[in-house]
Design a protein around this motif. Structure first.
Motif, mmCIF file in Angstrom:
data_model
loop_
_atom_site.group_PDB
_atom_site.id
_atom_site.type_symbol
_atom_site.label_atom_id
_atom_site.label_comp_id
_atom_site.label_asym_id
_atom_site.label_seq_id
_atom_site.Cartn_x
_atom_site.Cartn_y
_atom_site.Cartn_z
ATOM 1 N N LEU A 143 0.835 -1.201 0.000
ATOM 2 C CA LEU A 143 0.000 0.000 0.000
ATOM 3 C C LEU A 143 0.873 1.256 0.000
ATOM 4 O O LEU A 143 0.603 2.205 -0.732
ATOM 5 C CB LEU A 143 -0.946 -0.003 1.200
ATOM 6 N N ALA A 144 1.945 1.254 0.786
ATOM 7 C CA ALA A 144 2.860 2.405 0.815
ATOM 8 C C ALA A 144 3.449 2.657 -0.568
ATOM 9 O O ALA A 144 3.605 3.809 -0.982
ATOM 10 C CB ALA A 144 3.970 2.169 1.839
ATOM 11 N N SER A 145 3.754 1.600 -1.302
ATOM 12 C CA SER A 145 4.376 1.773 -2.611
ATOM 13 C C SER A 145 3.431 2.435 -3.613
ATOM 14 O O SER A 145 3.882 3.161 -4.496
ATOM 15 C CB SER A 145 4.895 0.443 -3.154
ATOM 16 N N ILE A 146 2.105 2.222 -3.477
ATOM 17 C CA ILE A 146 1.198 2.874 -4.418
ATOM 18 C C ILE A 146 0.829 4.296 -3.980
ATOM 19 O O ILE A 146 0.218 5.033 -4.745
ATOM 20 C CB ILE A 146 -0.078 2.039 -4.693
ATOM 21 N N LEU A 147 1.202 4.677 -2.763
ATOM 22 C CA LEU A 147 0.945 6.041 -2.292
ATOM 23 C C LEU A 147 2.075 7.002 -2.654
ATOM 24 O O LEU A 147 1.966 8.196 -2.422
ATOM 25 C CB LEU A 147 0.733 6.049 -0.776
ATOM 26 N N GLN A 148 3.147 6.468 -3.210
ATOM 27 C CA GLN A 148 4.271 7.337 -3.572
ATOM 28 C C GLN A 148 4.204 7.715 -5.043
ATOM 29 O O GLN A 148 3.593 7.022 -5.847
ATOM 30 C CB GLN A 148 5.596 6.662 -3.251
ATOM 31 N N PHE A 149 4.816 8.853 -5.369
ATOM 32 C CA PHE A 149 4.863 9.335 -6.741
ATOM 33 C C PHE A 149 6.148 10.127 -6.903
ATOM 34 O O PHE A 149 6.324 11.168 -6.266
ATOM 35 C CB PHE A 149 3.636 10.224 -7.031
ATOM 36 N N ASP A 150 7.063 9.642 -7.720
ATOM 37 C CA ASP A 150 8.386 10.253 -7.881
ATOM 38 C C ASP A 150 8.292 11.610 -8.567
ATOM 39 O O ASP A 150 7.955 11.713 -9.739
ATOM 40 C CB ASP A 150 9.306 9.322 -8.675
ATOM 41 N N MET A 151 8.595 12.675 -7.820
ATOM 42 C CA MET A 151 8.543 14.032 -8.351
ATOM 43 C C MET A 151 9.931 14.675 -8.347
ATOM 44 O O MET A 151 10.055 15.894 -8.421
ATOM 45 C CB MET A 151 7.560 14.858 -7.538
ATOM 46 N N THR A 152 10.968 13.851 -8.278
ATOM 47 C CA THR A 152 12.338 14.343 -8.214
ATOM 48 C C THR A 152 12.650 15.243 -9.403
ATOM 49 O O THR A 152 12.491 14.846 -10.554
ATOM 50 C CB THR A 152 13.337 13.158 -8.203
ATOM 51 N N GLY A 153 13.089 16.458 -9.118
ATOM 52 C CA GLY A 153 13.555 17.383 -10.150
ATOM 53 C C GLY A 153 12.484 17.942 -11.058
ATOM 54 O O GLY A 153 12.792 18.422 -12.140
ATOM 55 N N HIS A 154 11.240 17.919 -10.663
ATOM 56 C CA HIS A 154 10.168 18.422 -11.517
ATOM 57 C C HIS A 154 9.451 19.583 -10.847
ATOM 58 O O HIS A 154 9.172 19.563 -9.671
ATOM 59 C CB HIS A 154 9.165 17.321 -11.840
ATOM 60 N N GLU A 155 9.167 20.567 -11.640
ATOM 61 C CA GLU A 155 8.387 21.705 -11.177
ATOM 62 C C GLU A 155 6.984 21.565 -11.758
ATOM 63 O O GLU A 155 6.487 20.471 -11.889
ATOM 64 C CB GLU A 155 9.053 23.014 -11.626
ATOM 65 N N MET A 156 6.365 22.654 -12.170
ATOM 66 C CA MET A 156 5.008 22.607 -12.715
ATOM 67 C C MET A 156 5.084 22.292 -14.205
ATOM 68 O O MET A 156 5.035 23.172 -15.056
ATOM 69 C CB MET A 156 4.293 23.920 -12.465
ATOM 70 N N GLU A 157 5.232 21.006 -14.510
ATOM 71 C CA GLU A 157 5.345 20.564 -15.889
ATOM 72 C C GLU A 157 4.795 19.142 -15.984
ATOM 73 O O GLU A 157 4.569 18.481 -14.984
ATOM 74 C CB GLU A 157 6.808 20.584 -16.337
#
Length: 171
Positions: A143-157
Motif C-alpha cells: 500500500l505504501a508503494s502505491i501512495l508514492q509518486f516520484d517528483m524528483t527534479g520536476h516543477e510545474m510541468e
C-alpha cells in the motif's frame, strides 16, 4: 481506474500551488480494492483468486503520512469466465457478482496503522506495527508503494518517468 484518475486530478491541482500530492493537515479517505489471481486461457478461460477491499484513511503531517486500514473484506473465487472478459466485477462497477461475494476478513492488516515519510514524493522511511505478521507488514508495504509518486527534479510541468518494479521497467 477511478482512483488513478482521482490521483492524477489531485496531482494537476496541487501543481498550481506547489508540487506536493498530499496537503499538510488534511485527511484523505479511499476505498482500496485489489485482486490476486491465477488463470488460464488455454481452452476455457478459468481463474482462481482472492479479492480484498478495505477503507484507507491517510492523515498528513508535513511529509509524514499516517495510514489506517479498516473494514477489511475478502472474496474468494474459482470459476470460468468469457474469453477476453474479466473474472469478477469491481465494487465501483455497481454490479453484484454472485460468484464472488465479499465477507468480513480478519485481514492481516485490518485495524492497524502505519506511517511513511516522503521525500520528493518517494517513501524514505516506513514504520510498521511490531507485532504484525510478515504477511500483514508486506501488505502495508504494498500500500505504501502505491501512495508514492516520484517528483524528483520536476516543477510545474508534465513528465514521464521510468520506474522499476518487480516486473521490470514501467513507463
Amino acid at each position: 481506474m477511478n482512483g488513478s484518475t482521482g490521483l492524477i486530478v489531485v496531482l494537476c491541482l496541487s501543481s498550481t500551488f506547489s508540487l506536493s500530492i498530499w496537503e499538510d493537515g488534511k485527511e484523505y479517505h479511499f476505498l482500496e480494492e485489489s485482486a490476486i489471481q491465477v488463470g488460464t486461457n488455454d481452452l476455457d478461460s478459468s481463474v482462481s483468486g482472492l479479492r480484498m477491499m478495505s477503507d484507507v484513511r491517510i492523515q498528513v503531517s508535513g511529509n509524514k503520512l499516517v495510514v489506517s486500514i479498516d473494514n477489511m473484506q475478502e472474496a474468494h473465487y474459482s470459476h470460468s469466465f468469457n474469453r477476453g472478459g474479466w473474472p469478477y466485477k469491481l465494487t465501483q462497477e455497481k454490479i453484484k457478482d454472485p460468484k464472488s461475494k465479499y465477507i468480513p476478513s480478519i485481514g492481516y492488516e485490518n485495524g492497524n496503522t502505519f506511517s511513511i515519510v516522503l521525500e520528493d514524493g518517494l517513501v524514505s522511511q516506513i514504520e510498521l506495527p511490531r507485532d504484525l505478521s510478515v504477511n500483514g507488514k508486506n501488505m502495508m508495504r504494498a500500500l505504501a508503494s502505491i501512495l508514492q509518486f516520484d517528483m524528483t527534479g520536476h516543477e510545474m510541468e508534465t513528465w514521464t518517468k521510468n520506474e522499476k518494479s518487480i516486473h521490470g521497467e514501467c513507463n
